[in-house]
Write a protein that holds these residues in place. Structure first.
Motif, short mmCIF file in Angstrom:
data_model
loop_
_atom_site.label_atom_id
_atom_site.label_comp_id
_atom_site.label_asym_id
_atom_site.label_seq_id
_atom_site.Cartn_x
_atom_site.Cartn_y
_atom_site.Cartn_z
N VAL A 263 -42.71 64.30 35.50
CA VAL A 263 -41.50 64.62 34.73
C VAL A 263 -40.38 65.10 35.66
O VAL A 263 -39.23 64.66 35.54
CB VAL A 263 -41.82 65.69 33.67
CG1 VAL A 263 -40.54 66.18 32.99
CG2 VAL A 263 -42.78 65.14 32.63
N ALA B 169 -45.09 76.40 28.14
CA ALA B 169 -44.16 76.26 29.26
C ALA B 169 -42.93 77.12 29.08
O ALA B 169 -42.36 77.20 27.99
CB ALA B 169 -43.75 74.80 29.43
N TYR C 100 -42.67 66.88 29.23
CA TYR C 100 -43.96 67.39 29.73
C TYR C 100 -45.03 67.30 28.64
O TYR C 100 -46.16 66.87 28.90
CB TYR C 100 -43.82 68.84 30.20
CG TYR C 100 -45.16 69.48 30.49
CD1 TYR C 100 -45.85 69.21 31.66
CD2 TYR C 100 -45.75 70.35 29.57
CE1 TYR C 100 -47.09 69.77 31.92
CE2 TYR C 100 -46.99 70.92 29.82
CZ TYR C 100 -47.65 70.64 30.99
OH TYR C 100 -48.89 71.19 31.22
N LYS D 35 -52.30 70.96 27.28
CA LYS D 35 -51.06 71.03 28.06
C LYS D 35 -50.60 72.45 28.37
O LYS D 35 -49.84 72.66 29.31
CB LYS D 35 -49.92 70.30 27.32
CG LYS D 35 -50.22 68.88 26.90
CD LYS D 35 -50.69 68.00 28.03
CE LYS D 35 -49.63 67.75 29.08
NZ LYS D 35 -50.13 66.80 30.12
N VAL E 241 -46.04 77.13 33.66
CA VAL E 241 -46.92 76.54 32.65
C VAL E 241 -48.22 77.34 32.64
O VAL E 241 -48.88 77.47 33.68
CB VAL E 241 -47.22 75.06 32.93
CG1 VAL E 241 -48.22 74.52 31.90
CG2 VAL E 241 -45.94 74.23 32.90
N PHE F 299 -37.59 68.72 30.45
CA PHE F 299 -38.93 69.15 30.82
C PHE F 299 -39.72 69.58 29.59
O PHE F 299 -40.88 69.18 29.42
CB PHE F 299 -38.90 70.29 31.84
CG PHE F 299 -40.28 70.64 32.34
CD1 PHE F 299 -40.82 69.99 33.43
CD2 PHE F 299 -41.07 71.59 31.69
CE1 PHE F 299 -42.10 70.27 33.88
CE2 PHE F 299 -42.36 71.87 32.12
CZ PHE F 299 -42.87 71.20 33.21
N SER G 192 -48.68 65.94 35.47
CA SER G 192 -47.72 65.84 34.37
C SER G 192 -46.36 66.38 34.79
O SER G 192 -45.32 65.74 34.59
CB SER G 192 -48.23 66.60 33.15
OG SER G 192 -49.44 66.06 32.67
N ALA G 193 -46.37 67.58 35.37
CA ALA G 193 -45.11 68.22 35.76
C ALA G 193 -44.42 67.42 36.87
O ALA G 193 -43.20 67.23 36.85
CB ALA G 193 -45.36 69.65 36.21
N THR H 102 -46.57 63.80 28.05
CA THR H 102 -47.42 63.16 29.04
C THR H 102 -48.86 63.10 28.51
O THR H 102 -49.23 63.89 27.63
CB THR H 102 -47.40 63.91 30.37
OG1 THR H 102 -47.80 65.28 30.17
CG2 THR H 102 -46.00 63.87 31.00
#
Length: 583
Positions: free
Chosen positions: A95, A51, A79, A48, A125, A75, A91-92, A82
């Motif tokens: 969300v 972030a 995030y 992931k 990210v 978030f 994913s972003a 996910t």
């Protein structure tokens, strides 16, 4: 570390980031900005990334501060929840769309517009060697590299006059979320600066760069930026966040190979042998790439299928990576029409993985045993295979080698996809590795023909395979004969001609055949956009497909006549036709 966690140990990201952040209400009565940073550890950092988020509540919206807080907190929470198999983008987007929808609905719970939940939002990210930027509004993301500052985002504002402007886009402003996305390659030493307008509107770019680089302590630098903006007369809230890339994954191919080969390949197995507490009972399948065995767990007496790698590839790092990823991917696909991967609770001493044992026959055997299948039964199998494929696609995973031998049919006539050997996982493809990944082209007569030319058609490729299998189930033939085997370039593909299915099976309705033809178009842009659309046209006559193929070349008047005749036939015979076809 359990077996599930160890599956991606070779992908462990050694990226190291430093961060600092500071926010102050400044000359305002309260602070409507919000910001946050989260860097997970272990597998989560690999799949992931880390972030950084900054949001600025719109001051004319009474609930702007609440909106900013909600955006940042949700978030950073959602995030990382996910699926780890999804790309950063999916994913972003999922969300952010959910957050935007909730903010908009909250704004409209009130009778006036004074309680608008509206804010700007900028998200950074960093995953592997890529920075993914998501942005809406007039907060900003800058990159400082090689002593140069670059603005990476664009303000979404509308100029009202020389002095005044207003936001054109923001979170919670509309039901439709239009957010900017950008991907930037990351280099060691990169410094990302996220700011709200209270900071960047008051400080010149040169000052932003100077203060961001003023010391190694990013927290002190953030505080200095906020203080400088205040001293420059800013009347707004003041917030900034710095993220520095201190180290990137610089593993060599040899280092990665060492991690991939922690477990040796199993020896050649025979019935009666034991491995890690599993008794080998029968060899089910063998090819030059892998073997399948029916095994029994001596501890639980459960039966499993063990897949082992072929010793032909013991020195092929790309092959080993793909084999390891099969188990990881399979453990994340959940559907009654996809074989389940079993994660054992004890350590392995060899490289292999376990799947549920499916009692039944492969679809190619089923086809040979059913020369004239009942349409209702065959369509039911097609729909179940489609459900299995959709389970892959929901996880941003493409099967890429769907064929009858990779599908099992149980005695209760349910279908199960049983192979992960050629899957493409978009989320894993984002992770840098120092090797050329193994690329499997699928089986010639079933896989998308443009795939072997280097074009990835996504779900339309799997749809092509499903349509080819459906065609074979009803005709015992292939839709292009053996012509696909001789196509090596676009010119040869363009000359291919689809063979109407009713040529081999005259009871096939024209609308059913035309649906197959559409799904099997060589040009992917002419195929269906989704598997659901294809299944819809295979189970319910599409009026556009009721014109017999030979009538299409008639004169306009003749064509109109046949269209009217077909329409009358369609209206009077629809229910009878469906009942007969699916009986």
């Amino acid at each position: 570390m359990n077996d599930l966690e160890s599956q991606t140990i070779y992908l462990q990201d050694s990226i190291q980031l430093s961060a600092g952040q500071h926010s102050d209400q400044g000359r305002k009565a309260r602070n409507e900005d919000c910001l946050g940073f989260f860097q997970p550890q272990g597998n989560l950092l690999t799949t992931k990334g880390a972030a950084a988020v900054i949001a600025d509540g719109v001051s004319t919206a009474e609930a702007g501060a609440e909106a900013a807080f909600y955006c940042v907190q949700e978030f950073l929470s959602d995030y990382f929840d996910t699926p780890d198999i999804w790309t950063v983008g999916k994913s972003a987007q999922k969300v952010l769309t959910s957050i935007n929808r909730l903010l908009y609905s909250r704004s409209h719970e009130y009778l006036t517009t004074s309680r608008g939940h509206i804010c700007t939002l900028s998200v950074l990210v960093i995953k592997s060697r890529t920075a993914h930027l998501f942005h809406i509004g007039d907060s900003r993301i800058h990159l400082i590299r090689d002593n140069e500052l670059e603005l990476l985002t664009e303000d979404h504002t509308t100029q009202l006059n020389r002095q005044d402007s207003c936001l054109a886009r923001a979170m919670g402003m509309d039901t439709h979320l239009e957010i900017d996305y950008r991907a930037v390659e990351v280099k060691q030493g990169d410094l990302f600066l996220l700011t709200t307008d209270g900071v960047h509107d008051s400080l010149a770019p040169a000052m932003l760069k100077q203060l961001s680089l003023s010391s190694e302590d990013l927290q002190n630098n953030c505080e200095a930026l906020v203080q400088a903006a205040y001293d420059a007369g800013s009347s707004d809230n003041l917030s900034c966040l710095l993220v520095r890339v201190d180290q990137l994954n610089d593993d060599s191919l040899n280092q990665m190979t060492d991690r991939l080969t922690l477990l040796p390949f199993p020896p050649e197995l025979e019935p009666g042998m034991k491995i890690d507490g599993y008794l080998i009972e029968e060899e089910l399948y063998a090819s030059n790439r892998s073997q399948l065995y029916r095994v029994r767990d001596l501890e639980t007496d459960q039966t499993w299928v063990m897949k082992t790698p072929s010793r032909n590839y013991e020195d092929d790092t790309a092959y080993i990576e793909r084999f390891i990823m099969e188990e990881w991917v399979g453990s994340r696909i959940h559907s009654p029409h996809v074989v389940s991967v079993h994660i054992p609770n004890r350590a392995k001493t060899f490289l292999y993985y376990l799947m549920e044992f499916i009692d039944g026959v492969a679809l190619d055997t089923w086809i040979s045993q059913n020369p004239s299948p009942k349409p209702a039964l065959a369509i039911q199998l097609v729909k179940q295979i489609a459900e299995g494929l959709k389970a892959f696609h929901q996880r941003e995973t493409l099967h890429q080698d769907l064929k009858p031998s990779n599908i099992m049919v149980r005695p209760d006539h349910s279908a199960v996809i049983v192979d992960f050997g050629s899957v493409f996982v978009a989320g894993i493809n984002e992770i840098f590795v120092p090797l050329q990944r193994d690329r499997i082209l699928g089986t010639m007569n079933y896989s998308d023909p443009v795939f072997r030319l280097g074009q990835n058609t996504g779900i339309k490729g799997d749809m092509f395979s499903l349509a080819a299998i459906t065609y074979e189930m009803f005709t015992h033939k292939l839709p292009f004969g053996n012509a696909l085997e001789n196509c090596d370039n676009p010119q040869q593909l363009q000359k291919l001609n689809y063979i109407p299915a009713d040529r081999y099976n005259p009871i096939i309705p024209v609308w059913f055949d035309r649906a197959l033809e559409k799904a099997l178009m060589i040009d992917p842009t002419q195929r269906y956009d989704s598997i659901n659309q294809m299944i819809q046209d295979l189970t319910q006559p599409n009026p556009d497909f009721l014109v017999p193929r030979e009538k299409e070349q008639k004169t306009p008047n003749a064509l109109l006549f046949w269209q009217l005749m077909s329409l009358m036939w369609f209206m009077t015979a629809l229910f009878t036709l469906i009942a007969f076809w699916l009986k």
